[in-house]
Design a protein around this motif. Structure first.
Motif, short mmCIF file in Angstrom:
data_model
loop_
_atom_site.label_atom_id
_atom_site.label_comp_id
_atom_site.label_asym_id
_atom_site.label_seq_id
_atom_site.Cartn_x
_atom_site.Cartn_y
_atom_site.Cartn_z
N TRP A 1 1.25 4.20 -60.77
CA TRP A 1 2.34 4.95 -60.15
C TRP A 1 2.89 6.01 -61.10
CZ3 TRP A 1 3.23 5.15 -55.16
CH2 TRP A 1 2.70 4.14 -54.36
N LEU A 2 2.82 5.73 -62.39
CA LEU A 2 3.19 6.77 -63.36
C LEU A 2 2.18 7.91 -63.31
CD1 LEU A 2 4.92 7.82 -65.68
CD2 LEU A 2 3.50 6.49 -67.26
N ALA A 3 0.90 7.57 -63.14
CA ALA A 3 -0.13 8.60 -63.00
C ALA A 3 0.11 9.43 -61.74
CB ALA A 3 -1.52 7.96 -62.96
N PHE A 4 0.52 8.78 -60.65
CA PHE A 4 0.88 9.50 -59.42
C PHE A 4 2.02 10.47 -59.68
CE2 PHE A 4 -0.63 5.83 -56.47
CZ PHE A 4 -1.91 6.35 -56.47
N LEU A 5 3.01 10.03 -60.44
CA LEU A 5 4.17 10.89 -60.72
C LEU A 5 3.75 12.13 -61.49
CD1 LEU A 5 7.18 11.52 -60.78
CD2 LEU A 5 7.38 10.04 -62.80
N VAL A 6 2.96 11.94 -62.55
CA VAL A 6 2.51 13.09 -63.34
C VAL A 6 1.64 14.00 -62.48
CG1 VAL A 6 1.16 13.80 -65.34
CG2 VAL A 6 2.65 11.80 -65.49
N MET A 7 0.77 13.39 -61.67
CA MET A 7 -0.09 14.19 -60.79
C MET A 7 0.76 14.96 -59.79
SD MET A 7 -3.26 14.91 -60.27
CE MET A 7 -4.31 15.61 -58.99
N GLY A 8 1.78 14.33 -59.25
CA GLY A 8 2.65 15.01 -58.30
C GLY A 8 3.36 16.19 -58.92
N LEU A 9 3.82 16.02 -60.17
CA LEU A 9 4.48 17.12 -60.86
C LEU A 9 3.52 18.28 -61.10
CD1 LEU A 9 6.56 15.10 -63.49
CD2 LEU A 9 7.48 16.36 -61.53
N LEU A 10 2.31 17.95 -61.57
CA LEU A 10 1.35 19.00 -61.94
C LEU A 10 0.70 19.66 -60.74
CD1 LEU A 10 -0.48 17.26 -64.94
CD2 LEU A 10 1.19 19.11 -65.06
#
Length: 304
Positions: free
Chosen positions: A71-80
């Motif tokens: 879910w942290l990876a999703f967050l970073v992906m969502g930001l980028l």
């Protein structure tokens, strides 16, 4: 270019459809910005798209990831991949033409080659790729006009914002390969957009005020197009085309999108681009063709 396959007629049709859909997104975003603020328009985009993709996830009974790391990876992906580029490009479209935005958007492929070469050992920057990258940056510089950047007026800053958005897209591609490989694409897209919505909804509310459903019909049509068709459906179609055509062939989208966006901008918004913008796109397109490599390989085969 890695990931190239021969294209079937069906793969060609779906690749063209994806390109047309994304080409139309620039017009729809600009129409929505006539009534919505930048942050609110992006919040609509990621929010509605996330809801649609969760319907797909539930319908397909895909397992939900439970690891906080995912879910942290999703967050970073969502930001980028969503929050930063969508916001920068939407703001940019307030000050430059939709067609020019689509031309500068093609820089994503150029940055992608550079970052992939830095991040992955199997993506070396060969001489051919270096020439393609160089031509790509020359094309962008031509389209913007380096002399214009000395003024740093809203138009020049808008062009830089769009290029900044493309760099963020390229970073997202590297991040996805490093952290989300093997994840069902529908789940990855839903998780990424959900994280984006959790960021954008409160941010837009805070900066631009409460949301209202009392919008003009044209605004709702535009929002529906860029959120549901050009984001949720386009992500699903993207992964489908990727499986059929390979990543190398998807670069063809980058060449098809600007003519679609330029044509729609001219017809609907009465936009007219400068000769410099067309010249810049021609140079950028040549760089992308060299990066793609297939024409060069075909010429070599014909000379043997």
């Amino acid at each position: 270019m890695n990931g190239q396959k021969s294209l079937s007629s069906r793969a060609w049709a779906e690749l063209l459809l994806l390109s047309v859909i994304w080409g139309g997104s620039f017009l729809s975003i600009r129409v929505a910005l006539n009534e919505l603020g930048v942050f609110t328009s992006v919040a609509h985009r990621v929010g509605w798209a996330a809801l649609v993709l969760w319907v797909v996830v539930v319908a397909r009974r895909l397992p939900l990831p439970r690891s906080p790391r995912v879910w942290l990876a999703f967050l970073v992906m969502g930001l980028l991949n969503n929050v930063i580029p969508f916001t920068l490009m939407a703001w940019g479209q307030l000050h430059i033409e939709t067609g020019l935005t689509s031309i500068l958007n093609a820089t994503t492929a150029i940055f992608g080659v550079i970052l992939a070469a830095i991040a992955f050992s199997d993506e070396q920057l060969t001489p051919r790729k270096a020439v393609g990258v160089g031509l790509g940056f020359l094309g962008v510089a031509t389209a913007i006009g380096l002399g214009n950047l000395t003024r740093l007026d809203p138009r020049s800053l808008a062009q830089l914002a769009v290029v900044g958005g493309t760099f963020s897209y390229a970073c997202a591609s590297v991040w996805a390969r490093k952290t989300l490989s093997g994840m069902p694409p529908q789940m990855a897209a839903a998780g990424m957009l959900t994280a984006s919505a959790l960021v954008m909804l409160p941010l837009a509310w805070h900066l631009e005020g409460p949301f209202t459903m009392s919008l003009n019909l044209a605004t709702w049509v535009a929002v529906g197009y860029y959120a549901i068709i050009a984001t949720a459906f386009a992500y699903l179609l993207y992964y489908r085309v990727l499986a059929m055509a390979g990543s190398g062939n998807l670069m063809l989208c980058t060449l098809i999108i600007p003519p679609v966006a330029i044509t729609l901008g001219a017809i609907v918004l009465d936009e007219a681009l400068s000769a410099r913008a067309y010249a810049g796109f021609a140079i950028l397109a040549l760089g992308l063709v060299i990066l793609d490599g297939r024409i060069i390989r075909a010429l070599r085969r014909n000379t043997i």
